[in-house]
Design a protein around this motif. Structure first.
Motif, PDB file in Angstrom:
ATOM      1  N   SER A  98       2.821  -7.678   9.853  1.00 50.62           N
ATOM      2  CA  SER A  98       3.008  -7.915   8.419  1.00 50.62           C
ATOM      3  C   SER A  98       1.655  -7.869   7.697  1.00 50.62           C
ATOM      4  O   SER A  98       1.579  -7.473   6.529  1.00 50.62           O
ATOM      5  CB  SER A  98       3.712  -9.246   8.188  1.00 50.62           C
ATOM      6  OG  SER A  98       2.808 -10.311   8.291  1.00 50.62           O
ATOM      7  N   GLU A  99       0.608  -8.226   8.412  1.00 47.18           N
ATOM      8  CA  GLU A  99      -0.735  -8.114   7.833  1.00 47.18           C
ATOM      9  C   GLU A  99      -1.086  -6.642   7.578  1.00 47.18           C
ATOM     10  O   GLU A  99      -1.670  -6.295   6.543  1.00 47.18           O
ATOM     11  CB  GLU A  99      -1.718  -8.715   8.834  1.00 47.18           C
ATOM     12  CG  GLU A  99      -3.030  -9.151   8.255  1.00 47.18           C
ATOM     13  CD  GLU A  99      -3.900  -9.768   9.338  1.00 47.18           C
ATOM     14  OE1 GLU A  99      -3.381 -10.635  10.083  1.00 47.18           O
ATOM     15  OE2 GLU A  99      -5.050  -9.367   9.455  1.00 47.18           O
TER      16      GLU A  99
ATOM     17  N   THR B 129       0.725  -5.592   4.600  1.00 46.98           N
ATOM     18  CA  THR B 129       0.108  -6.152   3.396  1.00 46.98           C
ATOM     19  C   THR B 129      -1.080  -5.320   2.927  1.00 46.98           C
ATOM     20  O   THR B 129      -1.165  -4.935   1.757  1.00 46.98           O
ATOM     21  CB  THR B 129      -0.374  -7.592   3.676  1.00 46.98           C
ATOM     22  OG1 THR B 129       0.719  -8.352   4.165  1.00 46.98           O
ATOM     23  CG2 THR B 129      -0.938  -8.225   2.424  1.00 46.98           C
ATOM     24  N   ILE B 130      -2.005  -5.039   3.844  1.00 45.78           N
ATOM     25  CA  ILE B 130      -3.200  -4.327   3.370  1.00 45.78           C
ATOM     26  C   ILE B 130      -2.906  -2.859   3.091  1.00 45.78           C
ATOM     27  O   ILE B 130      -3.523  -2.246   2.236  1.00 45.78           O
ATOM     28  CB  ILE B 130      -4.421  -4.501   4.312  1.00 45.78           C
ATOM     29  CG1 ILE B 130      -4.137  -3.992   5.708  1.00 45.78           C
ATOM     30  CG2 ILE B 130      -4.860  -5.950   4.353  1.00 45.78           C
ATOM     31  CD1 ILE B 130      -5.394  -4.019   6.583  1.00 45.78           C
ATOM     32  N   ARG B 131      -1.888  -2.308   3.795  1.00 46.00           N
ATOM     33  CA  ARG B 131      -1.479  -0.943   3.447  1.00 46.00           C
ATOM     34  C   ARG B 131      -0.949  -0.939   2.008  1.00 46.00           C
ATOM     35  O   ARG B 131      -1.261  -0.045   1.224  1.00 46.00           O
ATOM     36  CB  ARG B 131      -0.394  -0.451   4.413  1.00 46.00           C
ATOM     37  CG  ARG B 131      -0.892  -0.053   5.768  1.00 46.00           C
ATOM     38  CD  ARG B 131      -1.505   1.331   5.785  1.00 46.00           C
ATOM     39  NE  ARG B 131      -0.490   2.379   5.708  1.00 46.00           N
ATOM     40  CZ  ARG B 131      -0.548   3.397   4.875  1.00 46.00           C
ATOM     41  NH1 ARG B 131      -1.552   3.499   4.031  1.00 46.00           N
ATOM     42  NH2 ARG B 131       0.385   4.311   4.855  1.00 46.00           N
ATOM     43  N   ALA B 132      -0.115  -1.942   1.639  1.00 50.61           N
ATOM     44  CA  ALA B 132       0.403  -2.017   0.277  1.00 50.61           C
ATOM     45  C   ALA B 132      -0.747  -2.150  -0.716  1.00 50.61           C
ATOM     46  O   ALA B 132      -0.708  -1.591  -1.809  1.00 50.61           O
ATOM     47  CB  ALA B 132       1.351  -3.209   0.152  1.00 50.61           C
ATOM     48  N   MET B 133      -1.789  -2.868  -0.302  1.00 49.50           N
ATOM     49  CA  MET B 133      -2.939  -3.059  -1.190  1.00 49.50           C
ATOM     50  C   MET B 133      -3.774  -1.791  -1.329  1.00 49.50           C
ATOM     51  O   MET B 133      -4.698  -1.749  -2.138  1.00 49.50           O
ATOM     52  CB  MET B 133      -3.833  -4.189  -0.651  1.00 49.50           C
ATOM     53  CG  MET B 133      -3.246  -5.574  -0.914  1.00 49.50           C
ATOM     54  SD  MET B 133      -4.041  -6.826   0.102  1.00 49.50           S
ATOM     55  CE  MET B 133      -5.701  -6.750  -0.499  1.00 49.50           C
ATOM     56  N   GLY B 134      -3.461  -0.771  -0.534  1.00 50.33           N
ATOM     57  CA  GLY B 134      -4.136   0.508  -0.717  1.00 50.33           C
ATOM     58  C   GLY B 134      -5.051   0.927   0.414  1.00 50.33           C
ATOM     59  O   GLY B 134      -5.825   1.867   0.266  1.00 50.33           O
ATOM     60  N   VAL B 135      -4.964   0.244   1.552  1.00 47.93           N
ATOM     61  CA  VAL B 135      -5.753   0.675   2.710  1.00 47.93           C
ATOM     62  C   VAL B 135      -5.074   1.891   3.329  1.00 47.93           C
ATOM     63  O   VAL B 135      -3.861   1.904   3.521  1.00 47.93           O
ATOM     64  CB  VAL B 135      -5.863  -0.470   3.738  1.00 47.93           C
ATOM     65  CG1 VAL B 135      -6.496   0.013   5.032  1.00 47.93           C
ATOM     66  CG2 VAL B 135      -6.667  -1.620   3.149  1.00 47.93           C
TER      67      VAL B 135
ATOM     68  N   ARG C  37      -4.049   4.862   6.086  1.00 45.87           N
ATOM     69  CA  ARG C  37      -3.643   4.847   7.500  1.00 45.87           C
ATOM     70  C   ARG C  37      -4.846   4.922   8.427  1.00 45.87           C
ATOM     71  O   ARG C  37      -4.951   4.186   9.408  1.00 45.87           O
ATOM     72  CB  ARG C  37      -2.760   6.066   7.802  1.00 45.87           C
ATOM     73  CG  ARG C  37      -1.343   5.922   7.351  1.00 45.87           C
ATOM     74  CD  ARG C  37      -0.555   7.151   7.840  1.00 45.87           C
ATOM     75  NE  ARG C  37       0.646   7.336   7.035  1.00 45.87           N
ATOM     76  CZ  ARG C  37       1.771   6.652   7.208  1.00 45.87           C
ATOM     77  NH1 ARG C  37       1.829   5.744   8.150  1.00 45.87           N
ATOM     78  NH2 ARG C  37       2.813   6.863   6.447  1.00 45.87           N
TER      79      ARG C  37
ATOM     80  N   ARG D  67       5.640   2.108   8.970  1.00 43.23           N
ATOM     81  CA  ARG D  67       5.990   2.214   7.548  1.00 43.23           C
ATOM     82  C   ARG D  67       5.733   0.869   6.883  1.00 43.23           C
ATOM     83  O   ARG D  67       6.006  -0.197   7.438  1.00 43.23           O
ATOM     84  CB  ARG D  67       7.453   2.629   7.396  1.00 43.23           C
ATOM     85  CG  ARG D  67       7.719   4.029   7.953  1.00 43.23           C
ATOM     86  CD  ARG D  67       9.172   4.437   7.721  1.00 43.23           C
ATOM     87  NE  ARG D  67       9.522   4.341   6.299  1.00 43.23           N
ATOM     88  CZ  ARG D  67      10.605   3.723   5.850  1.00 43.23           C
ATOM     89  NH1 ARG D  67      11.423   3.125   6.697  1.00 43.23           N
ATOM     90  NH2 ARG D  67      10.860   3.692   4.552  1.00 43.23           N
ATOM     91  N   ILE D  68       5.225   0.939   5.663  1.00 45.38           N
ATOM     92  CA  ILE D  68       4.778  -0.281   5.000  1.00 45.38           C
ATOM     93  C   ILE D  68       5.920  -1.274   4.825  1.00 45.38           C
ATOM     94  O   ILE D  68       5.793  -2.450   5.163  1.00 45.38           O
ATOM     95  CB  ILE D  68       4.170   0.045   3.623  1.00 45.38           C
ATOM     96  CG1 ILE D  68       2.993   1.000   3.790  1.00 45.38           C
ATOM     97  CG2 ILE D  68       3.732  -1.227   2.914  1.00 45.38           C
ATOM     98  CD1 ILE D  68       2.417   1.496   2.493  1.00 45.38           C
ATOM     99  N   VAL D  69       7.075  -0.779   4.334  1.00 45.98           N
ATOM    100  CA  VAL D  69       8.156  -1.724   4.045  1.00 45.98           C
ATOM    101  C   VAL D  69       8.681  -2.371   5.316  1.00 45.98           C
ATOM    102  O   VAL D  69       9.009  -3.561   5.331  1.00 45.98           O
ATOM    103  CB  VAL D  69       9.305  -1.045   3.258  1.00 45.98           C
ATOM    104  CG1 VAL D  69       8.891  -0.853   1.818  1.00 45.98           C
ATOM    105  CG2 VAL D  69       9.693   0.283   3.883  1.00 45.98           C
TER     106      VAL D  69
ATOM    107  N   LEU E 153       6.188  -4.963   6.374  1.00 43.37           N
ATOM    108  CA  LEU E 153       6.232  -6.158   5.528  1.00 43.37           C
ATOM    109  C   LEU E 153       7.433  -7.043   5.853  1.00 43.37           C
ATOM    110  O   LEU E 153       7.376  -8.254   5.707  1.00 43.37           O
ATOM    111  CB  LEU E 153       6.275  -5.748   4.056  1.00 43.37           C
ATOM    112  CG  LEU E 153       4.925  -5.379   3.439  1.00 43.37           C
ATOM    113  CD1 LEU E 153       5.110  -4.803   2.049  1.00 43.37           C
ATOM    114  CD2 LEU E 153       4.004  -6.592   3.386  1.00 43.37           C
TER     115      LEU E 153
END
Ligand SMILES: Nc1ncnc2c1ncn2[C@@H]1O[C@H](COP(=O)(O)OP(=O)(O)OP(=O)(O)O)[C@@H](O)[C@H]1O
Ligand SMILES: [Mg+2]
Lengths: 234, 466
Positions: free
Chosen positions: B358-359, B362-368, B370, B458-460, B463
């Motif tokens: 989930s971490e 989280t950071i992928r959603a924040m724009g980090v 792959r 996958r981000i979702v 998460l």
């Protein structure tokens, strides 16, 4: 035309959804989570997506936040058709324009409150001195200056969510999305968090959209989208 | 930031990281300890070989392959001039520690004058005793056995030599020479029927003639050495046995006789021109062997000498075989360690990735991106490997210190008495850096798989993971 976000209502919307749909498939079963939703979110509003559990709020927010793609329809954020962006470009787009607040806070456990808030600024290459200034400033604004050096596990739920709000807002994005940000908090703390979000949204002049199934929180919003069974209800 | 995140995540799961790093460390320590042991064995062997036979030998062409059957036919003409050229060569001179001639010979040894009942073929080696003494003090690696001066061959004019213990035993001299662990043959039931046919009376006469030149009242132990001269005539010399040297290999021990060069030459060349069969070069440093060899070869070519050069590795195939065997064992060990480390790190990093799903979301959603996620986990694996390998180096050095201070003694092959077990520090860059970098590389490689999985998620989905 992408780089402006003030609270003037005469300007193009921050988010425009055009007949967006999303179907989950697990084996033979198809679950239409969002069905043909079209909506505009103007700049500088405090909006809420309300609906019962399973109505598709998370799915909708994920697509607005560019972390999930619709099966059909178009998602525009800041005038950009995000469906056209490749993965890295989309990541960079999120890093610049979209902030997230999560239901379970999702702070990085090994970083202090300060470092958690500073992190998004690192991703967009803000110089160190400015990072520090902005981080301290926003921590102060959410009332956590004293807790800056603490790790998430040394913070209460409400404090964690305030760190998360600061983290979402520190890069001054056009849009902040919060999926049920109060669901893991007691009602008093939850109400306080909504108040904080409201205050910070106004201070930062950003569009702030959160989802909830708690009708009591709707009163705060400028704009309410009600959703049921994946469709907007008037 | 990446490094900070990686380091903190490593210390977050202190026990898991420590276990993995310790495993890497054990691998590194094991390899380094074995490497240290290898170096210790190699330097001991090399030192023994170089002390006894030098680094390079110049022979007459063909000697290496065919000469030992008839050394007398392979004398180097005008060897003193050749030796002078070599010694004075501007390139070779600074490399050479000892340059000394040697004469190999074969023949029959026996106590003919004393009416010996046994005789024995032998391989003799004529040496310049003082040069050999100096060669015995070579100790480039600090791996020499304690130096005990030995002057038994130092008088070039004395007819005094040293024989293998086997020679002493077969000739029945053990009792007389008081050699420990060396039985004299059982007295034969019928003493008048000695071993084999009686000696040719002419030979006995020849032996007595040779012996008559010396003082009549001899106290030492004497044997006669019989050989054919280069011209084919039989020749005999008398040798006082000054002592016994046990040789490593029984076949050599049963045949070995070392004697002064002049005596060997007298036996092989009679009254003809005294030649030698080899010019032995001991260098200051083993690493100079290729250069010295190349120079010697060039010198031989320009001078049109009918000579050839061999190095100590060619002269001692056993050494090369031991080296290869240990190298193979080391490789095998490294392979095992590598596989263990690989699995351990894959396992640890997979757990880390799972735990932080989930971490990652989280950071992928924040724009980090792959790739950054991948780098983060690979870096974490590499740091884990680096910490482990460094720990291993520390363990290895501590263990070596302890071993060296524990006062262990052992008897390596070829030794007659126990020596202190002293491992060398595995500071050779090839070993130290190779082990360290190798294990870090394995750890890095091992974290690639889980890192890729983390980057692909996958981000979702990430998460939603709790
Ligand atoms: N990954 C998935 N796979 C299959 N079905 C899913 C998945 N995610 C959501 N759904 C289904 O899609 C519908 C909408 O889900 P969504 O999570 O968007 O609703 P929600 O309004 O956020 O609900 P809640 O208030 O419980 O969070 C639900 O019926 C849900 O079961
Ligand atoms: Mg939801």
């Amino acid at each position: 035309m992408r780089e402006n976000a003030t609270s003037s209502s005469a300007r193009p919307p921050v988010v425009r959804l055009d007949r967006v749909a999303r179907v989950y498939r697990s084996g033979a079963i198809e679950v239409p989570a969002v069905r043909d939703i079209s909506l505009d979110i103007p700049g500088g509003v405090f909006g809420v997506i309300a609906g019962p559990s399973g109505s598709g709020k998370t799915t909708l927010l994920n697509m607005i936040g560019c972390i999930d793609k619709p099966d059909s329809g178009r998602v525009e954020v800041q005038g950009q058709d995000v469906g056209l962006l490749a993965d890295d470009a989309l990541s960079d787009f999120r890093a610049r324009h979209i902030g997230f607040v999560f239901q379970s806070f999702n702070l990085i456990p090994v970083l202090s409150a300060f470092e958690n808030v500073e992190y998004p600024l690192l991703l967009i290459g803000v110089p160190a001195a400015e990072r520090r200034r902005r981080t301290l400033e926003i921590l102060d604004a959410v009332g956590l200056s004293a807790q800056a050096g603490r790790r998430p596990d040394e913070l209460s739920g409400g404090q964690k969510q305030r760190v998360a709000i600061a983290r979402a807002l520190v890069k001054e994005p056009a849009l902040v999305l919060a999926d049920e940000p109060t669901a893991n908090l007691d009602s008093v703390t939850g109400a306080a968090i909504v108040a904080t979000m409201r205050r910070m949204q106004a201070a930062c002049a950003t569009s702030f959209v959160f989802s909830t199934h708690d009708a009591r929180l709707l009163a705060e919003a400028d704009l309410t989208f009600s959703i049921a069974d994946g469709m907007l209800v008037p | 930031m990446m490094v900070r995140l990686a380091l903190r995540n490593i210390s977050r799961n202190r026990r898991r990281s420590l276990t993995t790093a310790s495993l890497v460390g054990m691998g590194a320590a094991g390899l380094l300890l074995f490497g240290a042991f290898m170096i210790y064995i190699f330097s001991g062997l090399e030192t023994g070989i170089v002390q006894a036979g030098g680094h390079l030998v110049v022979h007459r062409s063909g000697y290496f392959l065919f000469g030992p059957g008839n050394p007398a036919a392979y004398g180097i003409d005008d060897h003193e001039a050749v030796m002078r050229e070599i010694r004075n060569d501007p390139i070779l001179r600074p490399m050479i520690r000892v340059a000394t001639p040697t004469q190999a010979l074969v023949g029959i040894a026996g106590n003919f004058a004393g009416g010996a009942s046994t005789s024995k073929t032998f391989f003799g080696i004529g040496v310049v005793g003082a040069d050999r003494e100096k060669m015995r003090t070579w100790d480039e690696h600090g791996a020499s056995r304690p130096y005990v001066p030995d002057n038994r061959l130092n008088d070039p004019n004395a007819a005094r030599g040293v024989i293998g213990r086997g020679v002493a035993r077969i000739l029945g001299l053990c009792g007389k020479l008081r050699v420990p662990d060396c039985p004299d043959p059982e007295p034969r039931p019928n003493a008048s029927d000695p071993n084999g046919p009686p000696l040719d009376p002419a030979l006995t006469a020849l032996a007595q003639e040779e012996r008559s030149g010396e003082a009549a009242a001899v106290v030492g132990t004497y044997i006669e050495l019989l050989s054919a001269t280069a011209s084919g005539a039989p020749n005999i010399v008398s040798l006082e046995v000054a002592g016994v040297d046990t040789q490593m290999v029984k076949e050599i021990d049963d045949n070995h006789i070392a004697l002064p060069l002049s005596l060997a030459q007298r036996l092989v060349y009679g009254r003809g021109e005294p030649k030698v069969t080899g010019l032995v070069l001991q260098l200051h440093h083993t690493r100079d062997v290729p250069d010295a060899r190349a120079r010697l070869t060039a010198l031989i070519e320009t001078k049109h000498w009918p000579l050839e050069v061999r190095d100590f590795r060619e002269m001692n195939p056993f050494f090369v075989q031991v080296t290869r065997m240990f190298d193979t064992i080391f490789l095998f060990l490294a392979l095992i360690m590598g596989v263990i480390v690989l699995f351990a790190v894959v396992n640890t990093m997979t757990m880390n990735v799972l735990e932080r799903t989930s971490e990652i979301g989280t950071i992928r959603a924040m724009g980090v991106r792959r790739a950054t996620i991948r780098h983060l986990f690979v870096l974490e694996g590499a740091i884990l490997g680096g910490l482990g390998a460094t720990l291993g180096v520390a363990i290895a050095f501590a263990a070596i210190w302890l071993i060296n201070h524990a006062g262990f003694r052992w008897m390596p092959p070829g030794h007659t008495d126990p020596i202190p077990f002293q491992l060398v520090w595995p500071t050779r860059p090839g070993l130290l850096l190779g082990t360290w970098c190798g294990l870090v590389a394995v750890a890095t490689l091992a974290s690639l798989l889980p890192a890729n999985r983390a980057a692909r998620s996958r981000i979702v989905d990430a998460l939603r993971h709790v």
